[in-house]
Design an enzyme around this catalytic site. Structure first.
Site, PDB file in Angstrom:
ATOM      1  N   SER A 195       0.792  -1.057  -0.098  1.00 31.74           N
ATOM      2  CA  SER A 195       0.159  -0.251  -0.440  1.00 31.74           C
ATOM      3  C   SER A 195       0.959   1.431   0.019  1.00 31.74           C
ATOM      4  CB  SER A 195      -0.701  -0.341   1.385  1.00 31.74           C
ATOM      5  OG  SER A 195      -0.497  -0.031   2.310  1.00 31.74           O
ATOM      6  N   HIS A 223      -5.980  -2.725  -2.679  1.00 28.73           N
ATOM      7  CA  HIS A 223      -5.730  -1.517  -3.670  1.00 28.73           C
ATOM      8  C   HIS A 223      -5.784  -2.387  -4.972  1.00 28.73           C
ATOM      9  CE1 HIS A 223      -4.763   1.309  -0.278  1.00 28.73           C
ATOM     10  NE2 HIS A 223      -3.695  -0.006  -0.072  1.00 28.73           N
ATOM     11  N   LYS A 254     -11.993   1.445  -1.695  1.00 27.79           N
ATOM     12  CA  LYS A 254     -11.334   2.297  -2.210  1.00 27.79           C
ATOM     13  C   LYS A 254     -11.911   2.136  -3.473  1.00 27.79           C
ATOM     14  CE  LYS A 254      -7.549   1.066   0.967  1.00 27.79           C
ATOM     15  NZ  LYS A 254      -6.885   0.151   1.740  1.00 27.79           N
TER      16      LYS A 254
END
Ligand SMILES: *Cc1c(COP(=O)(O)O)cnc(C)c1O
Length: 410
Positions: A195, A223, A254
């Site tokens: 990350s 991610h 996200k």
């Protein structure tokens, strides 16, 4: 009075110590929706810091879906999943999430959570409880996200699991440790996309190792979900992996633009976690309207709009790789929308972030313990809502700050 109240005195002196080390963090409240421009203290900043990679957080279709979900299901879930909080909206979402990984995990089933932090705690502590106390080994990548680290620590404390850290760029020592491991239960834990650096886990090699040494492989694709793979299904799609040993974690706050997370694994592992996953069992279910909203988000991710957004994102990454040339600062060459500029000391990173702020940009300094000591950095992230022009202006600004400021890479 504070001098006679020890705890308060400790809090104040510890905070003063953080200030001295330039490690105090500050909250900034935004007045606008999450997008490429953000209003803070009445000023509009160009934001290159969110994890809203596909630019869905403020998407009209999702705003409409949330309103519709609230009309249909109300606002609160009222209870934990096993009591009465589990809704058909959760059920539909879990089916859809499982279908995203069904090419990669035989008998895939998904379990929805309010956050990725909770999903990671549940997966690691719950799976380790498949083994008797003291009979499990966990292998955890050194640069894993804090929620994985905390899950591993909790599993170590609750179930006396042994913990070994490994370097994900150098798997020899992992193989060596596994070779000598006689424990009946082994779990390898890794970020899919790291990350703070944006690099990818060597997922294929890790799965081969897991197969060779009879381990499970947990990949936290916070991610990667929505971003990687042609259909945005994530790292398992991109690397074309398939195994019953895979425990896949995706987060939904996200790229998916909403909130929440899920574990996807073979049906039997999920069934076990429903029985024994304490953070899952003892927490109120997320509002069903959120699950309802996520159904629309998944449609966008998988469909043409998602594909176009990913194509644009890749174009931004290519431009950055080619055109962002520093005289002395180093940048990494990540293939994801996470692009760090490592500046070393906390002071350097803070000064660069301050100069960017003065130039109208929001790119915070990331400092220890989020990143290793001496590797404080700017963490720049792209969204599909950034234009090529936005990016070129940022590149220009960064070059200028590098040349005119006293910020030296150290
Ligand atoms: C953000 C993040 C999480 C936590 O997910 P939340 O839904 O924000 O709690 C877990 N793992 C990684 C790698 C993350 O980046």
């Amino acid at each position: 009075m504070s001098h006679s109240f020890k705890a308060l005195h400790l809090a104040e002196s510890q905070i003063a110590e953080l200030d001295l080390q330039l490690l105090r963090r500050r909250l900034r409240a935004t007045e606008s929706a999450c997008d490429t421009k953000s209003t803070v203290d009445g000023r509009e900043l160009k934001a290159f810091c969110s994890n809203d990679y596909l630019g869905l957080a403020n998407h009209p279709a999702l705003i409409a879906a949330l309103a519709e979900g609230a009309k249909r299901y109300g606002v609160g879930s009222g209870a934990s999943h096993l009591i009465s909080g589990h809704s058909v909206a959760h059920e539909l979402l879990e089916k859809k999430l499982a279908s995203f990984q069904s090419q990669h995990i035989p008998q895939a089933r998904a379990l929805f959570f309010s956050t990725g932090y909770l999903a990671n705690l549940t997966a690691i502590t719950g799976l380790v409880r498949l083994a008797p106390s003291g009979q499990a080994s966990i292998y955890s990548a050194k640069l894993n996200h804090a929620s994985l680290i905390d899950g591993v620590r909790l599993a170590g404390a609750q179930n006396k699991a042994s913990v070994t850290l490994f370097d994900h760029t150098q798997l020899d020592s992992l193989t060596e440790s596994l070779k000598n491991d006689q424990k009946p239960f082994k779990l390898i834990v890794t970020d899919g996309v790291f990350s703070m650096d944006g690099d990818l886990a060597p997922a294929k090699a890790l799965l081969q190792i897991a197969e060779q040494y009879d381990a499970l492989l947990l990949i936290d694709d916070a991610h990667g979900f929505g971003v990687l793979g042609k259909q945005g299904h994530g790292i398992l799609e991109q690397d074309n992996l398939n195994s019953e040993r895979l425990i896949y974690i995706g987060t939904l706050g996200k790229a998916a633009g909403v909130s929440g997370a899920f574990i996807c694994a073979h049906d039997s592992f999920i069934e076990w976690l429903i029985q024994k996953g304490r953070p899952y069992i003892y927490s109120t279910a997320t509002p069903p309207a959120i699950a309802h909203t996520l159904l629309t988000s998944l449609e966008l991710i998988e469909g043409e709009e998602g594909q176009n957004r990913r194509t644009h994102l890749r174009q931004l990454i290519e431009i950055w790789k080619k055109e962002m040339v520093f005289a002395q600062w180093e940048k990494s060459f990540s293939s994801t929308p996470i692009q760090p500029v490592i500046l070393g000391s906390n002071a350097n990173a803070l000064l660069a972030a301050k100069l960017l702020d003065e130039a109208g940009y929001w790119i915070p300094a990331i400092r220890p313990p989020t990143v290793p000591d001496g590797s404080a950095r700017l963490r720049i992230t792209f969204s599909a809502n950034h234009t090529v022009d936005d990016l070129r202006q940022l590149i220009h600004q960064l070059k200028q700050i590098e040349q005119t400021s006293m910020v030296q890479a150290s």
